[in-house]
Design a protein around this motif. Structure first.
Motif, mmCIF file in Angstrom:
data_model
loop_
_atom_site.group_PDB
_atom_site.id
_atom_site.type_symbol
_atom_site.label_atom_id
_atom_site.label_comp_id
_atom_site.label_asym_id
_atom_site.label_seq_id
_atom_site.Cartn_x
_atom_site.Cartn_y
_atom_site.Cartn_z
ATOM 1 N N ALA A 93 0.837 -1.205 0.000
ATOM 2 C CA ALA A 93 0.000 0.000 0.000
ATOM 3 C C ALA A 93 0.871 1.254 0.000
ATOM 4 C CB ALA A 93 -0.932 -0.013 1.215
ATOM 5 N N THR A 94 1.896 1.253 0.836
ATOM 6 C CA THR A 94 2.798 2.399 0.928
ATOM 7 C C THR A 94 3.499 2.643 -0.399
ATOM 8 O OG1 THR A 94 3.126 1.999 3.294
ATOM 9 C CG2 THR A 94 4.771 3.356 2.184
ATOM 10 N N ALA A 95 3.920 1.577 -1.059
ATOM 11 C CA ALA A 95 4.592 1.707 -2.359
ATOM 12 C C ALA A 95 3.666 2.332 -3.401
ATOM 13 C CB ALA A 95 5.082 0.342 -2.844
ATOM 14 N N GLU A 96 2.360 2.170 -3.227
ATOM 15 C CA GLU A 96 1.387 2.745 -4.161
ATOM 16 C C GLU A 96 0.907 4.126 -3.726
ATOM 17 O OE1 GLU A 96 0.522 1.510 -7.112
ATOM 18 O OE2 GLU A 96 1.898 -0.167 -6.789
ATOM 19 N N GLY A 97 1.486 4.649 -2.627
ATOM 20 C CA GLY A 97 1.104 5.969 -2.144
ATOM 21 C C GLY A 97 -0.135 5.973 -1.265
ATOM 22 N N LEU A 98 -0.593 4.794 -0.872
ATOM 23 C CA LEU A 98 -1.772 4.697 -0.013
ATOM 24 C C LEU A 98 -1.369 4.728 1.457
ATOM 25 C CD1 LEU A 98 -3.605 1.882 -1.981
ATOM 26 C CD2 LEU A 98 -4.317 4.273 -1.801
ATOM 27 N N GLY A 99 -2.324 5.052 2.294
ATOM 28 C CA GLY A 99 -2.115 4.987 3.731
ATOM 29 C C GLY A 99 -2.814 3.759 4.271
ATOM 30 N N LEU A 100 -2.178 3.099 5.210
ATOM 31 C CA LEU A 100 -2.785 1.940 5.844
ATOM 32 C C LEU A 100 -2.546 2.061 7.341
ATOM 33 C CD1 LEU A 100 -2.891 -1.652 4.645
ATOM 34 C CD2 LEU A 100 -2.214 -1.221 6.984
ATOM 35 N N GLY A 101 -3.606 1.980 8.102
ATOM 36 C CA GLY A 101 -3.493 2.030 9.553
ATOM 37 C C GLY A 101 -4.043 0.758 10.157
ATOM 38 N N TRP A 102 -3.349 0.254 11.168
ATOM 39 C CA TRP A 102 -3.747 -0.976 11.849
ATOM 40 C C TRP A 102 -4.479 -0.567 13.115
ATOM 41 C CZ3 TRP A 102 -0.181 -5.802 11.949
ATOM 42 C CH2 TRP A 102 -0.789 -6.851 12.645
ATOM 43 N N LEU A 103 -5.770 -0.762 13.143
ATOM 44 C CA LEU A 103 -6.595 -0.422 14.292
ATOM 45 C C LEU A 103 -6.580 -1.590 15.273
ATOM 46 C CD1 LEU A 103 -8.608 1.450 15.723
ATOM 47 C CD2 LEU A 103 -10.405 0.367 14.374
ATOM 48 N N SER A 104 -5.938 -1.371 16.416
ATOM 49 C CA SER A 104 -5.857 -2.447 17.414
ATOM 50 C C SER A 104 -6.852 -2.266 18.551
ATOM 51 C CB SER A 104 -4.437 -2.537 17.982
ATOM 52 O OG SER A 104 -4.075 -1.308 18.581
ATOM 53 N N LEU A 105 -7.482 -1.113 18.635
ATOM 54 C CA LEU A 105 -8.433 -0.853 19.718
ATOM 55 C C LEU A 105 -9.835 -1.316 19.335
ATOM 56 C CD1 LEU A 105 -7.303 2.682 20.914
ATOM 57 C CD2 LEU A 105 -6.920 0.490 22.025
ATOM 58 N N VAL A 106 -9.959 -2.602 19.092
ATOM 59 C CA VAL A 106 -11.249 -3.240 18.842
ATOM 60 C C VAL A 106 -11.232 -4.592 19.558
ATOM 61 C CG1 VAL A 106 -11.867 -2.120 16.654
ATOM 62 C CG2 VAL A 106 -10.397 -4.132 16.629
ATOM 63 N N ASP A 107 -12.387 -5.104 19.835
ATOM 64 C CA ASP A 107 -12.520 -6.395 20.505
ATOM 65 C C ASP A 107 -12.839 -7.448 19.440
ATOM 66 O OD1 ASP A 107 -14.379 -8.556 21.677
ATOM 67 O OD2 ASP A 107 -13.504 -7.657 23.480
ATOM 68 N N GLY A 108 -11.961 -8.448 19.332
ATOM 69 C CA GLY A 108 -12.128 -9.471 18.294
ATOM 70 C C GLY A 108 -13.445 -10.217 18.374
ATOM 71 N N GLN A 109 -13.852 -10.622 19.570
ATOM 72 C CA GLN A 109 -15.119 -11.342 19.732
ATOM 73 C C GLN A 109 -16.285 -10.445 19.338
ATOM 74 O OE1 GLN A 109 -15.845 -14.497 20.321
ATOM 75 N NE2 GLN A 109 -18.028 -14.087 20.306
ATOM 76 N N ASP A 110 -16.226 -9.188 19.743
ATOM 77 C CA ASP A 110 -17.268 -8.228 19.396
ATOM 78 C C ASP A 110 -17.355 -8.071 17.874
ATOM 79 O OD1 ASP A 110 -19.247 -6.227 19.975
ATOM 80 O OD2 ASP A 110 -17.726 -4.684 19.617
#
Length: 161
Positions: A93-110
């Motif tokens: 994504a970065t190589a294509e000029g896109l932004g990617l963010g990893w959202l860790s503040l979520v509950d997997g079971q939810d």
């Protein structure tokens, strides 16, 4: 070659709102871990782009039905494979000029319940993908004063028996 991941593409704003609701719950709990000026700073941080990004990618562990070559030694190899796949997607994504963010503040079971995921899958990453709103010379958490990068620690010790 285990490829234990499943990627769920989330374009629908209503489904992204479900992810955002999970984020709001987890963030409210996490903010209680901090007090005083640290909590005040925490409240100012932009920690997600779920509603802003045009595309969400929920990456889940989809464990294989039987034994997998290479997973009988070090633990967590299936999860590590998923993390490697996310890292490669981030680099692409970065190589294509896109932004990617990893959202860790979520509950997997939810998330599993809210997004009606197949049984047995375990959400490991929610990625917000789109054109970056801004370009930074350093990570946001560093520029806001939340944290500093630590130096890479490399041990050069030979072990002999």
């Amino acid at each position: 070659m285990s490829q234990p991941w499943q990627v769920t593409v989330i374009r629908d704003p209503a489904r992204r709102a479900q992810v955002h609701a999970s984020f709001v719950q987890v963030r409210a709990r996490e903010r209680l871990s901090f007090s005083g000026e640290r909590r005040d700073l925490y409240d100012t941080l932009k920690l997600e782009g779920v509603l802003d990004a045009p595309l969400g990618l929920l990456v889940s562990l989809d464990p294989p039905d039987g034994p997998v070559l290479g997973t009988g030694g070090l633990g967590g190899m299936l999860e590590a494979s998923v993390a490697c796949a996310v890292t490669l997607a981030w680099l692409a994504a970065t190589a294509e000029g896109l932004g990617l963010g990893w959202l860790s503040l979520v509950d997997g079971q939810d998330l599993r319940e809210r997004l009606d995921l197949p049984p047995g899958t375990r959400p490991l990453a929610y990625l917000c993908l789109g054109w970056p709103a801004l370009t930074l010379d350093a990570p946001l958490l560093e520029t806001t004063g939340w944290a500093r990068r630590r130096a890479l620690r490399v041990s050069d010790t030979d072990v002999t028996s």
